[in-house]
Write an enzyme that holds these catalytic residues in place. Structure first.
Site, PDB file in Angstrom:
ATOM      1  NE  ARG A 166     -12.732  -1.484  -4.484  1.00  0.00           N
ATOM      2  CZ  ARG A 166     -12.885  -0.558  -3.549  1.00  0.00           C
ATOM      3  NH1 ARG A 166     -11.891   0.220  -3.201  1.00  0.00           N
ATOM      4  NH2 ARG A 166     -14.055  -0.381  -2.958  1.00  0.00           N
ATOM      5  CE1 TYR A 210     -16.018   2.578  -1.501  1.00  0.00           C
ATOM      6  CE2 TYR A 210     -16.580   1.735   0.669  1.00  0.00           C
ATOM      7  CZ  TYR A 210     -15.857   1.636  -0.504  1.00  0.00           C
ATOM      8  OH  TYR A 210     -14.968   0.621  -0.683  1.00  0.00           O
ATOM      9  CG  HIS A 224      -9.983  -1.357   0.435  1.00  0.00           C
ATOM     10  ND1 HIS A 224      -9.008  -0.917  -0.434  1.00  0.00           N
ATOM     11  CD2 HIS A 224      -9.372  -1.562   1.630  1.00  0.00           C
ATOM     12  CE1 HIS A 224      -7.849  -0.852   0.222  1.00  0.00           C
ATOM     13  NE2 HIS A 224      -8.048  -1.239   1.468  1.00  0.00           N
TER      14      HIS A 224
HETATM   15  C1  LIG Z   1       1.376   4.255   4.715  1.00  0.00           C
HETATM   16  C2  LIG Z   1      -0.041   3.757   4.824  1.00  0.00           C
HETATM   17  N1  LIG Z   1      -1.033   4.616   5.108  1.00  0.00           N
HETATM   18  C3  LIG Z   1      -2.305   4.184   5.186  1.00  0.00           C
HETATM   19  C4  LIG Z   1      -2.611   2.852   4.985  1.00  0.00           C
HETATM   20  C5  LIG Z   1      -4.055   2.360   5.086  1.00  0.00           C
HETATM   21  N2  LIG Z   1      -4.544   2.041   3.727  1.00  0.00           N
HETATM   22  C6  LIG Z   1      -4.633   0.747   3.314  1.00  0.00           C
HETATM   23  S1  LIG Z   1      -5.187   0.636   1.743  1.00  0.00           S
HETATM   24  C7  LIG Z   1      -5.334   2.304   1.600  1.00  0.00           C
HETATM   25  C8  LIG Z   1      -5.839   2.925   0.323  1.00  0.00           C
HETATM   26  C9  LIG Z   1      -4.898   2.798  -0.814  1.00  0.00           C
HETATM   27  O1  LIG Z   1      -5.540   3.180  -2.002  1.00  0.00           O
HETATM   28  P1  LIG Z   1      -4.861   3.016  -3.401  1.00  0.00           P
HETATM   29  O2  LIG Z   1      -3.437   3.440  -3.350  1.00  0.00           O
HETATM   30  O3  LIG Z   1      -5.728   3.708  -4.383  1.00  0.00           O
HETATM   31  O4  LIG Z   1      -4.856   1.434  -3.665  1.00  0.00           O
HETATM   32  P2  LIG Z   1      -6.079   0.428  -3.850  1.00  0.00           P
HETATM   33  O5  LIG Z   1      -6.409  -0.108  -2.495  1.00  0.00           O
HETATM   34  O6  LIG Z   1      -7.202   1.158  -4.486  1.00  0.00           O
HETATM   35  O7  LIG Z   1      -5.568  -0.668  -4.731  1.00  0.00           O
HETATM   36  C10 LIG Z   1      -4.956   2.941   2.784  1.00  0.00           C
HETATM   37  C11 LIG Z   1      -4.980   4.399   3.002  1.00  0.00           C
HETATM   38  C12 LIG Z   1      -1.544   1.978   4.700  1.00  0.00           C
HETATM   39  N3  LIG Z   1      -1.750   0.678   4.454  1.00  0.00           N
HETATM   40  N4  LIG Z   1      -0.269   2.452   4.602  1.00  0.00           N
END
Ligand SMILES: Cc1ncc(C[n+]2csc(CCOP(=O)(O)OP(=O)(O)O)c2C)c(N)n1
Ligand SMILES: [Mg+2]
Length: 353
Positions: free
Chosen positions: A251, A264, A255
């Site tokens: 990425r 970070y 985010h």
């Molecule tokens: C059930 C839930 N828990 C927490 C969140 C908060 N949250 C939003 S994005 C994220 C990280 C997700 O990371 P990843 O699965 O690696 O996807 P990426 O953003 O890297 O594409 C979190 C914890 C959420 N949206 N839904």
């Protein structure tokens, strides 16, 4: 790691690692991949710019993920089901989501948040991993209907730590559901690095627990992703059940536009990676050595893409402001009393109707 070697078709210099699909990857097809990658990158740059100018709300960028999103989306058949996350609008656009409506989504308009009319694309899942059981359900429904349609679910590395990941894969494997679990492992769940997220060396290996194939692919190699997904879809349509694919990506950006990655991640290292590993640059190098690259062709498609995007932005900005009632009206078919009360309270506080 040895059990899950990284599948590649071209390397970082755009040279062949594996020539199995050389014939099929003719000029027309290769250009189609590049066109879609350039289109979604241009869209993404516009999204970030609009957010920075205060013209849309929070935006989720995906640079670095273009090869994974285009390669997978172009492997689908017309009537397959796509279950994307908030980061996969590049995949949705490539599969056929309406660009105008995509911008309405970022502007909070309800038309942009409802399921696509054009294709079987579900609204982007914001809750992590909750759409994996849904994708499994859609795939099982296709088996009941006697079709050979399949489903694909997109999710990140962080999502594999959620219970819904386990439930989705478990039930899909028991029912041999025609579904592809397409993981984009970008090494971060917001700011949390993967080493602090899980103890397993790869995500592909998690397939063992469900008795299904696990495939690890270079997600910056659009061809490798494309054929890994295509092969998984073929197995699914033959009744051989689900596959877990781990596409390893970087990425490049934040985010979301609400995040500051310099807190970070080493930004100099990211800049080096951009130069060495950018999926568009890799494809460009490949096209150059095969004699498919032409500056004139790129300028033409770039100009068409810009016109298309600017026209969608004009439509977005001339649409009425989002109605706050929409937040409540599309949760349940019959609103619960708590939802009704919240809607009323927001109205009293000057909600926008
Ligand atoms: C059930 C839930 N828990 C927490 C969140 C908060 N949250 C939003 S994005 C994220 C990280 C997700 O990371 P990843 O699965 O690696 O996807 P990426 O953003 O890297 O594409 C979190 C914890 C959420 N949206 N839904
Ligand atoms: Mg991630």
């Amino acid at each position: 790691m040895e059990n899950y070697p990284l599948y590649q078709i071209i390397d970082e210099n755009g040279e062949w690692v594996n020539k199995s699909y050389e014939k099929e990857l003719n000029e027309e097809k290769v250009k189609e991949f590049y066109y879609h990658m350039l289109r979604i990158r241009t869209y993404d740059q516009k999204g970030v710019a609009l957010q920075r100018q205060g013209r849309i709300g929070t935006y989720v960028p995906f640079p670095g993920h273009e090869g994974a999103q285009v390669g997978s989306a172009l492997a689908l058949s017309e009537n397959d089901w796509m279950f994307p996350t908030y980061r996969d609008h590049g995949a949705s656009l490539t599969f056929g989501a309406d660009l105008d409506r995509m911008f309405l989504h970022w502007n909070g308009r309800i038309e942009g948040c409802l399921p696509s009319r054009e294709k079987r694309i579900m609204p982007a899942s914001i809750p992590i991993a909750t759409h994996l059981p849904h994708a499994t359900g859609a795939a099982i429904a296709e088996v009941y209907k006697g079709t050979d349609n399949a489903a694909i679910a997109y999710f990140g590395d962080g999502a594999t730590s959620e219970g819904d990941f386990h439930e989705g894969l478990n039930i899909a494997s028991v029912f041999k559901a025609p579904v592809v679990f397409f993981n984009q492992n970008n090494g971060y769940a917001i700011s949390l690095p993967i080493e602090k997220q899980m103890n397993s060396e790869t995500i592909a290996q998690k397939a063992v627990a469900y008795g299904i194939p696990g495939v690890r692919v270079d997600g910056m190699d659009v061809f490798a992703v494309h054929y890994a997904v295509k092969e998984a879809l073929e197995r699914a349509r033959k009744g051989e059940g689900p596959t877990l694919i781990e596409a390893v990506v970087i990425r490049f950006g934040a985010h979301t536009t609400a995040d500051d990655p310099s807190k970070y991640r080493d930004q100099e290292e990211i800049n080096r990676q951009k130069e060495a590993k950018d999926p568009l640059l890799r494809l460009k190098k490949h096209m150059q050595f095969r004699g498919f690259w032409s500056e004139e062709w790129v300028e033409n498609i770039q100009s068409d893409i810009r016109t298309e995007i600017e026209s969608a932005v004009v439509k977005m900005e001339s649409a009425p402001t989002a109605n706050t009632d929409d937040m409540f009206d599309h949760v349940f078919s019959e609103p619960t009393w708590t939802i009704s009360r919240q809607k009323e309270q927001l109205g009293l506080m000057g909600g926008n109707r």
